[in-house]
Scaffold this active site. Sequence first.
Site, PDB file in Angstrom:
ATOM      1  N   GLY A 244       1.003  -1.029   0.001  1.00  0.00           N
ATOM      2  CA  GLY A 244       0.077  -0.016   0.116  1.00  0.00           C
ATOM      3  C   GLY A 244       0.981   1.393   0.128  1.00  0.00           C
ATOM      4  N   CYS A 251       4.799   5.237  15.537  1.00  0.00           N
ATOM      5  CA  CYS A 251       6.009   4.383  16.010  1.00  0.00           C
ATOM      6  C   CYS A 251       6.981   3.715  15.047  1.00  0.00           C
ATOM      7  CB  CYS A 251       5.197   2.927  16.598  1.00  0.00           C
ATOM      8  SG  CYS A 251       3.924   3.661  17.846  1.00  0.00           S
TER       9      CYS A 251
HETATM   10  C1  UGA Z   1       3.104  -0.733  15.612  1.00  0.00           C
HETATM   11  C2  UGA Z   1       3.680  -2.132  16.011  1.00  0.00           C
HETATM   12  O1  UGA Z   1       2.597  -2.874  15.140  1.00  0.00           O
HETATM   13  C3  UGA Z   1       3.404  -2.642  17.504  1.00  0.00           C
HETATM   14  O2  UGA Z   1       3.549  -3.847  17.831  1.00  0.00           O
HETATM   15  C4  UGA Z   1       4.046  -1.580  18.353  1.00  0.00           C
HETATM   16  O3  UGA Z   1       3.743  -1.867  19.659  1.00  0.00           O
HETATM   17  C5  UGA Z   1       3.483  -0.081  17.937  1.00  0.00           C
HETATM   18  O4  UGA Z   1       3.868   0.170  16.414  1.00  0.00           O
HETATM   19  C6  UGA Z   1       4.674   0.756  18.785  1.00  0.00           C
HETATM   20  O5  UGA Z   1       5.674   0.671  18.728  1.00  0.00           O
HETATM   21  O6  UGA Z   1       3.823   1.516  19.842  1.00  0.00           O
HETATM   22  P1  UGA Z   1       0.828   0.582  15.184  1.00  0.00           P
HETATM   23  O7  UGA Z   1       1.818   1.816  14.764  1.00  0.00           O
HETATM   24  O8  UGA Z   1      -0.461   0.983  15.998  1.00  0.00           O
HETATM   25  O9  UGA Z   1       1.571  -0.483  16.089  1.00  0.00           O
HETATM   26  O10 UGA Z   1       0.180  -0.148  14.004  1.00  0.00           O
HETATM   27  P2  UGA Z   1       0.350  -1.262  12.677  1.00  0.00           P
HETATM   28  O11 UGA Z   1      -1.014  -1.881  12.769  1.00  0.00           O
HETATM   29  O12 UGA Z   1       1.688  -2.039  12.902  1.00  0.00           O
HETATM   30  O13 UGA Z   1       0.727  -0.188  11.521  1.00  0.00           O
HETATM   31  C7  UGA Z   1       1.593   0.601  11.269  1.00  0.00           C
HETATM   32  C8  UGA Z   1       1.331   1.123   9.851  1.00  0.00           C
HETATM   33  O14 UGA Z   1       1.842   0.240   8.990  1.00  0.00           O
HETATM   34  C9  UGA Z   1      -0.013   1.781   9.404  1.00  0.00           C
HETATM   35  O15 UGA Z   1       0.213   2.757   8.691  1.00  0.00           O
HETATM   36  C10 UGA Z   1      -0.560   0.609   8.622  1.00  0.00           C
HETATM   37  O16 UGA Z   1      -1.199   1.041   7.783  1.00  0.00           O
HETATM   38  C11 UGA Z   1       0.931   0.055   7.896  1.00  0.00           C
HETATM   39  N1  UGA Z   1       0.961  -1.292   7.471  1.00  0.00           N
HETATM   40  C12 UGA Z   1       0.545  -2.135   8.451  1.00  0.00           C
HETATM   41  C13 UGA Z   1       1.128  -1.502   6.010  1.00  0.00           C
HETATM   42  O17 UGA Z   1       1.097  -0.815   5.300  1.00  0.00           O
HETATM   43  N2  UGA Z   1       0.900  -2.644   5.711  1.00  0.00           N
HETATM   44  C14 UGA Z   1       0.912  -3.920   6.681  1.00  0.00           C
HETATM   45  O18 UGA Z   1       0.835  -5.077   6.367  1.00  0.00           O
HETATM   46  C15 UGA Z   1       0.695  -3.413   7.938  1.00  0.00           C
END
Ligand code: UGA
Length: 441
Positions: A244, A251
């Site tokens: 994406g 984070c």
């Molecule tokens: C992330 C980690 O997943 C948590 O384990 C960690 O505790 C947290 O950071 C932190 O350090 O506090 P978070 O930022 O809430 O959590 O969100 P994610 O769901 O991991 O997504 C992060 C970003 O990556 C979003 O912008 C999401 O859209 C993107 N993403 C996620 C993708 O582009 N592709 C994916 O397959 C997954």
Amino acid sequence: MGLGYVGSAAAAGLSKSGHDVLGLDVDRGRVADYQQGRVHIIEPDLPEMIQSSLRTGKLRFLHNDDVSEELGDLVLIATGTPPSANGAADLSQVRTALRWLRDRVSPGTVVVMKSTVPPGTGMNIVENELVSTGIRYVSVPEFLREGNAMHDWFHPDRIVVGADDTESAEVAKAMHTGIDAPFLVTDITSAELIKYASNAFLATKISFINEIASLCDIVGASIDDVTHGVAMDPRIGGASMRAGVGYGGSCFPKDVRALDYLALTNGHNFELLRSAITVNNRQRLLPLHALRERFGRLSGIKVAVLGLSFKPGTGDMREAPSVDLIQALTEDNAEISTYDPVVNSPARAGLTENVRVCSGIQESVEGAQAIVVMTEWGEIIKADWDALSQSMELPKFLFDGRNCLDRDKMIGHGLEYRGVGRNGAVRRGVAPDLCQRARTE
Ligand code: UGA
């Protein structure tokens, strides 16, 4: 200490598990709101849990200046560690919190560091700031995801405790009473690095699949099928493999840059991490390039941007890819309207006044020549796309920046569909029911 995402979730979770919790912050307004059960962030179940613990008396909130009592057996630090200009984590809030609590606890109290601090910070604190105070220190990194914080608090994959002595580790373990998860005890610095390595790995995985998506478009493959096939190998797995417009939030971008900075200042060039950052910066502007390719000049072109927050389930705009995209579109003089289910005012979105923030998808899309989906909110996925298409102007260009819409259905609604790594594949003579549909959870 610190009622941000992590501190609020910790206060709610710990009090729900039966601990007596005092939530502290230096923001008077925030504390006053929390005392009334009003929470400033969008996080499922968090307000309800806080309200319930306020009622049972297990949770109280105070401004730091109003604390007259001695703090408890355990003090959890969850203050922010935002990035400074050079990428390093700014530890000033953590240091202020440490100085403040030193005079308010007795020897034997355990300080639990939940804020994400660079490897080496804990030992530095132990050896300099807490030396000969009798205060104990443990690192308990948090792995909560925004939008799933309370679920993740009660159902973690693992609890990591970095400690120097058994007693401190035991106190940190007791803090997690009632939570069933593998418990890993390490030294303090390793625990700190586990946190950074986890986020850096996930960010790299996202950038990797985004590179594969680019190749899909070049060679004529489907990212959905490729991801599905790759993820079937259990050594790889399907998590954090959605292609994406890249990762955002408070984070991944911050932690990846901080780890890069840490490596660099210690004489190590972490090339892989650099590449992950470069790819991620590029992904954010993919829709811009697609729009320029389709329309030539974007001046006066009406573009509806759907979804602003960095991911669904949160109103957090920190490092949201939508911000970079909208800024670039503004520089190209496109006419932008936006819609997000939660981020519903320019101030909240941190956008300039000339960007129209609409109160519904339909309003935002009316008369637009192009739509860009930046966040995969359920409301956007489930919208009446036929009606949306009808209210658009030609060429009805749709850039699905999260690959969250059904390409064939969108084409059926008369939209010119573009996704990320979904643009080259051609399905030929195989019956659709014989084709394994790609699903990566
Ligand atoms: C992330 C980690 O997943 C948590 O384990 C960690 O505790 C947290 O950071 C932190 O350090 O506090 P978070 O930022 O809430 O959590 O969100 P994610 O769901 O991991 O997504 C992060 C970003 O990556 C979003 O912008 C999401 O859209 C993107 N993403 C996620 C993708 O582009 N592709 C994916 O397959 C997954």
